[in-house]
Write a protein that holds these residues in place. Structure first.
Motif, PDB file in Angstrom:
ATOM      1  N   GLY A   1       1.308  -1.098  -0.058  1.00  0.00           N
ATOM      2  CA  GLY A   1       0.179  -0.259  -0.144  1.00  0.00           C
ATOM      3  C   GLY A   1       0.599   1.488   0.139  1.00  0.00           C
ATOM      4  N   SER A   2       0.357   1.936   0.545  1.00  0.00           N
ATOM      5  CA  SER A   2       1.380   3.796   1.069  1.00  0.00           C
ATOM      6  C   SER A   2       2.555   2.673   2.203  1.00  0.00           C
ATOM      7  CB  SER A   2       0.956   4.843   1.486  1.00  0.00           C
ATOM      8  OG  SER A   2      -0.556   4.499   2.811  1.00  0.00           O
ATOM      9  N   HIS A   3       3.213   1.707   2.856  1.00  0.00           N
ATOM     10  CA  HIS A   3       3.724   1.801   3.828  1.00  0.00           C
ATOM     11  C   HIS A   3       5.057   0.590   3.142  1.00  0.00           C
ATOM     12  CE1 HIS A   3      -0.172   2.069   6.280  1.00  0.00           C
ATOM     13  NE2 HIS A   3       0.954   2.053   6.968  1.00  0.00           N
ATOM     14  N   LEU A   4       6.100   1.435   3.726  1.00  0.00           N
ATOM     15  CA  LEU A   4       7.463   0.726   3.285  1.00  0.00           C
ATOM     16  C   LEU A   4       7.798   0.335   4.227  1.00  0.00           C
ATOM     17  CD1 LEU A   4       9.290   0.687   0.662  1.00  0.00           C
ATOM     18  CD2 LEU A   4      10.618   3.482   1.993  1.00  0.00           C
ATOM     19  N   LEU A   5       8.498  -0.917   3.900  1.00  0.00           N
ATOM     20  CA  LEU A   5       9.464  -1.410   4.947  1.00  0.00           C
ATOM     21  C   LEU A   5      10.496  -1.803   5.097  1.00  0.00           C
ATOM     22  CD1 LEU A   5       6.184  -2.900   4.756  1.00  0.00           C
ATOM     23  CD2 LEU A   5       6.867  -4.918   6.252  1.00  0.00           C
ATOM     24  N   LEU A   6      11.202  -1.347   6.069  1.00  0.00           N
ATOM     25  CA  LEU A   6      12.505  -1.360   5.636  1.00  0.00           C
ATOM     26  C   LEU A   6      13.355  -1.924   7.381  1.00  0.00           C
ATOM     27  CD1 LEU A   6      12.957   3.052   5.320  1.00  0.00           C
ATOM     28  CD2 LEU A   6      13.121   0.573   3.611  1.00  0.00           C
ATOM     29  N   LYS A   7      14.649  -2.385   6.474  1.00  0.00           N
ATOM     30  CA  LYS A   7      15.406  -3.033   8.112  1.00  0.00           C
ATOM     31  C   LYS A   7      17.055  -2.753   7.323  1.00  0.00           C
ATOM     32  CE  LYS A   7      16.714  -5.707  11.243  1.00  0.00           C
ATOM     33  NZ  LYS A   7      17.918  -5.397  11.351  1.00  0.00           N
ATOM     34  N   GLN A   8      17.797  -1.549   8.086  1.00  0.00           N
ATOM     35  CA  GLN A   8      19.144  -1.714   8.164  1.00  0.00           C
ATOM     36  C   GLN A   8      20.252  -3.023   8.789  1.00  0.00           C
ATOM     37  OE1 GLN A   8      19.101   2.618   7.331  1.00  0.00           O
ATOM     38  NE2 GLN A   8      21.106   2.187   6.250  1.00  0.00           N
ATOM     39  N   PRO A   9      21.184  -3.266   8.656  1.00  0.00           N
ATOM     40  CA  PRO A   9      21.592  -3.976   9.271  1.00  0.00           C
ATOM     41  C   PRO A   9      21.959  -3.240  10.673  1.00  0.00           C
ATOM     42  CG  PRO A   9      22.958  -4.499   7.320  1.00  0.00           C
ATOM     43  CD  PRO A   9      21.805  -3.118   6.884  1.00  0.00           C
ATOM     44  N   VAL A  10      21.977  -4.104  11.721  1.00  0.00           N
ATOM     45  CA  VAL A  10      22.671  -3.654  13.384  1.00  0.00           C
ATOM     46  C   VAL A  10      21.396  -2.642  13.770  1.00  0.00           C
ATOM     47  CG1 VAL A  10      24.197  -3.553  14.905  1.00  0.00           C
ATOM     48  CG2 VAL A  10      24.143  -4.288  12.799  1.00  0.00           C
ATOM     49  N   GLN A  11      19.819  -2.563  12.747  1.00  0.00           N
ATOM     50  CA  GLN A  11      18.994  -1.454  12.677  1.00  0.00           C
ATOM     51  C   GLN A  11      17.903  -2.514  13.209  1.00  0.00           C
ATOM     52  OE1 GLN A  11      20.369   2.245  13.625  1.00  0.00           O
ATOM     53  NE2 GLN A  11      21.886   1.064  13.003  1.00  0.00           N
ATOM     54  N   THR A  12      16.855  -1.390  13.990  1.00  0.00           N
ATOM     55  CA  THR A  12      15.270  -1.986  14.223  1.00  0.00           C
ATOM     56  C   THR A  12      15.056  -1.948  12.789  1.00  0.00           C
ATOM     57  OG1 THR A  12      15.054   0.648  14.634  1.00  0.00           O
ATOM     58  CG2 THR A  12      15.270  -1.292  16.569  1.00  0.00           C
ATOM     59  N   PHE A  13      13.551  -2.739  12.620  1.00  0.00           N
ATOM     60  CA  PHE A  13      12.762  -3.089  12.076  1.00  0.00           C
ATOM     61  C   PHE A  13      11.529  -1.382  11.194  1.00  0.00           C
ATOM     62  CE2 PHE A  13       8.688  -4.121   9.289  1.00  0.00           C
ATOM     63  CZ  PHE A  13       8.662  -5.207   8.439  1.00  0.00           C
ATOM     64  N   ARG A  14      11.459  -0.746  10.407  1.00  0.00           N
ATOM     65  CA  ARG A  14      11.112   0.164  10.572  1.00  0.00           C
ATOM     66  C   ARG A  14       9.940   0.227   9.206  1.00  0.00           C
ATOM     67  NH1 ARG A  14      14.288   5.579   9.218  1.00  0.00           N
ATOM     68  NH2 ARG A  14      15.839   3.611   7.811  1.00  0.00           N
ATOM     69  N   ILE A  15       8.211   0.332   9.580  1.00  0.00           N
ATOM     70  CA  ILE A  15       7.433   0.925   8.710  1.00  0.00           C
ATOM     71  C   ILE A  15       7.373   2.376   8.402  1.00  0.00           C
ATOM     72  CG2 ILE A  15       5.113   0.209   7.827  1.00  0.00           C
ATOM     73  CD1 ILE A  15       5.185  -1.802  10.581  1.00  0.00           C
ATOM     74  N   ILE A  16       7.339   3.285   6.640  1.00  0.00           N
ATOM     75  CA  ILE A  16       7.062   4.195   7.405  1.00  0.00           C
ATOM     76  C   ILE A  16       5.725   4.051   5.734  1.00  0.00           C
ATOM     77  CG2 ILE A  16       8.761   6.479   5.656  1.00  0.00           C
ATOM     78  CD1 ILE A  16      10.994   4.962   6.534  1.00  0.00           C
ATOM     79  N   ASP A  17       5.204   5.552   6.828  1.00  0.00           N
ATOM     80  CA  ASP A  17       4.187   5.890   5.260  1.00  0.00           C
ATOM     81  C   ASP A  17       4.597   6.596   4.580  1.00  0.00           C
ATOM     82  OD1 ASP A  17       1.685   6.819   4.185  1.00  0.00           O
ATOM     83  OD2 ASP A  17       0.465   6.767   6.100  1.00  0.00           O
ATOM     84  N   VAL A  18       4.675   6.429   3.303  1.00  0.00           N
ATOM     85  CA  VAL A  18       5.588   7.258   2.113  1.00  0.00           C
ATOM     86  C   VAL A  18       4.340   8.512   1.611  1.00  0.00           C
ATOM     87  CG1 VAL A  18       7.129   5.257   1.550  1.00  0.00           C
ATOM     88  CG2 VAL A  18       4.986   6.169   0.685  1.00  0.00           C
ATOM     89  N   VAL A  19       3.399   8.018   1.813  1.00  0.00           N
ATOM     90  CA  VAL A  19       2.680   9.974   1.570  1.00  0.00           C
ATOM     91  C   VAL A  19       2.677  10.804   2.533  1.00  0.00           C
ATOM     92  CG1 VAL A  19       0.766  10.290   0.837  1.00  0.00           C
ATOM     93  CG2 VAL A  19       1.274   8.428  -0.107  1.00  0.00           C
ATOM     94  N   ALA A  20       2.225  10.351   4.188  1.00  0.00           N
ATOM     95  CA  ALA A  20       2.715  11.379   4.849  1.00  0.00           C
ATOM     96  C   ALA A  20       3.926  11.146   5.659  1.00  0.00           C
ATOM     97  CB  ALA A  20       1.520  10.504   6.168  1.00  0.00           C
ATOM     98  N   VAL A  21       5.221  10.639   5.192  1.00  0.00           N
ATOM     99  CA  VAL A  21       6.041  10.594   5.621  1.00  0.00           C
ATOM    100  C   VAL A  21       6.200  10.385   6.677  1.00  0.00           C
ATOM    101  CG1 VAL A  21       8.647  12.333   4.805  1.00  0.00           C
ATOM    102  CG2 VAL A  21       6.678  12.539   3.828  1.00  0.00           C
TER     103      VAL A  21
END
Length: 368
Positions: free
Chosen positions: A176-196
């Protein structure tokens, strides 16, 4: 890509090409909810979006691939990820380095290049030298462009802050409008790419070892496959359900063809409850599980006897009855059908399950 013509009772793919020829490293990605296709043509270096709901498969718009590292398609949006870059932030009172640190650090960093040997983008050496000399901070950012999946019009543009020195992602998915991101040694993040804005984050172990995702669009949830485990999440990164008596047959994304979603249920091929070892025995017999995606409750199971001893007991029991021979044949047929299953499908209209196995046999399971 060719249109499939329906000629009862078979489907065939005869016909003229309706889009274009795609060769490696090009690809085609389908959105079967919105009836669209994302096509990357590596020859022309273009991304193209087609409307599959119309007979002529209309080309909606084209995006030039120059400078693009990743494209993610959802039913509502197309997210374009461009090459990360570094920018220097003004110095603050909380950031400083001693004069003794500057020469040695600057000398080391001056030899750094803008790209690592594997092609991932790193921090520029000159920028890092400037950081230590001036007390400023270097921030690595990821340019993100959000456009409408329908007409290609730009909806939003913004830069996502990245962890310094880590220019790649373990997880990068769009639902949908949710971007799921995970970098090494970092927490898992969910970002609304429209509402930023960040809608959720989690350091849950399962989100650090995800091999594949399943989007539950009607329920506004998603599922993760982590080794043999299936978990349901919401877009606040909160766990909704873990599954009862549910150990997937294969580890990771090898299980993708062995799961089928329908409504609020997931049908999957699982290991028997008494299988303790991680290694599969030859001709091991699995089971078909039907579970609720909201609660994880096991609502039905198709299984057969697992061991030779159990099978012998079953034979003795069944042969003591008038219809024992027929029931024994059914039991043996079930064991054969549930051995080395390679794909699972569910028919919503008839409420039946289809499974295929390594021998090339397809089995049909109907409600009793």
């Amino acid at each position: 890509i060719r249109r499939s013509f329906h000629t009862a009772p078979l489907y065939c793919t005869a016909g003229i090409p309706i889009c274009e020829t795609v060769a490696h490293p090009g690809f085609v990605e389908f959105d079967d909810t919105a009836y669209r296709a994302l096509v990357f043509n590596s020859t022309s270096m273009q991304y193209k979006i087609y409307d599959l709901s119309k007979p002529d498969y209309t080309l909606l718009y084209t995006v030039v691939a120059t400078g693009i590292t990743e494209v993610k398609l959802s039913s509502s949006h197309l997210v374009i990820i461009r090459q990360p870059y570094s920018r220097i932030q003004p110095p603050s009172c909380s950031s400083s380095w001693t004069q003794q640190e500057v020469p040695s650090i600057a000398q080391q960093l001056s030899h750094q290049t803008n790209a690592d040997s594997d092609g991932s983008v790193g921090l520029e050496g000159d920028a890092r030298v400037a950081e230590y000399r001036t007390g400023s901070k270097v921030q690595q950012v990821l340019p993100v462009e959000v456009i409408s999946a329908v007409n290609g019009q730009v909806v939003a543009k913004h830069d996502l802050a990245m962890q310094p020195g880590q220019a790649y992602f373990e997880v990068l998915e769009l639902f949908g409008s949710h971007l799921l991101l995970k970098q090494p040694v970092q927490t898992f993040r969910i970002i609304d790419v429209v509402a930023v804005k960040v809608t959720g984050s989690s350091s849950h172990e399962s989100l650090s070892q995800v091999s594949s995702f399943v989007y539950l669009q009607p329920q506004h949830l998603f599922m993760t496959v982590s080794y043999h485990t299936l978990i349901t999440w919401n877009f606040k990164a909160e766990q909704v359900a873990s599954f009862e008596d549910h150990t997937l047959w294969y580890p990771g994304n090898l299980d993708d063809p062995l799961m089928c979603l329908t409504g609020d249920w997931v049908v999957s091929y699982c290991r028997p409850k008494n299988m303790q070892t991680s290694l599969l025995a030859a001709n091991a017999v699995g089971a078909i599980h039907i579970s609720n995606v909201w609660t994880g409750q096991l609502v039905a199971k198709i299984e057969a006897k697992q061991t030779a001893e159990e099978d012998a007991d079953m034979q003795e029991l069944l042969l003591d009855t008038d219809s024992g021979t027929g029931l024994l044949a059914i039991e043996q047929a079930m064991r054969k059908a549930l051995t080395d299953v390679t794909c699972v499908s569910f028919d919503d209209l008839t409420l039946t399950i289809y499974t295929g196995n390594q021998t090339g046999m397809v089995h049909h399971w109907a409600p009793g």
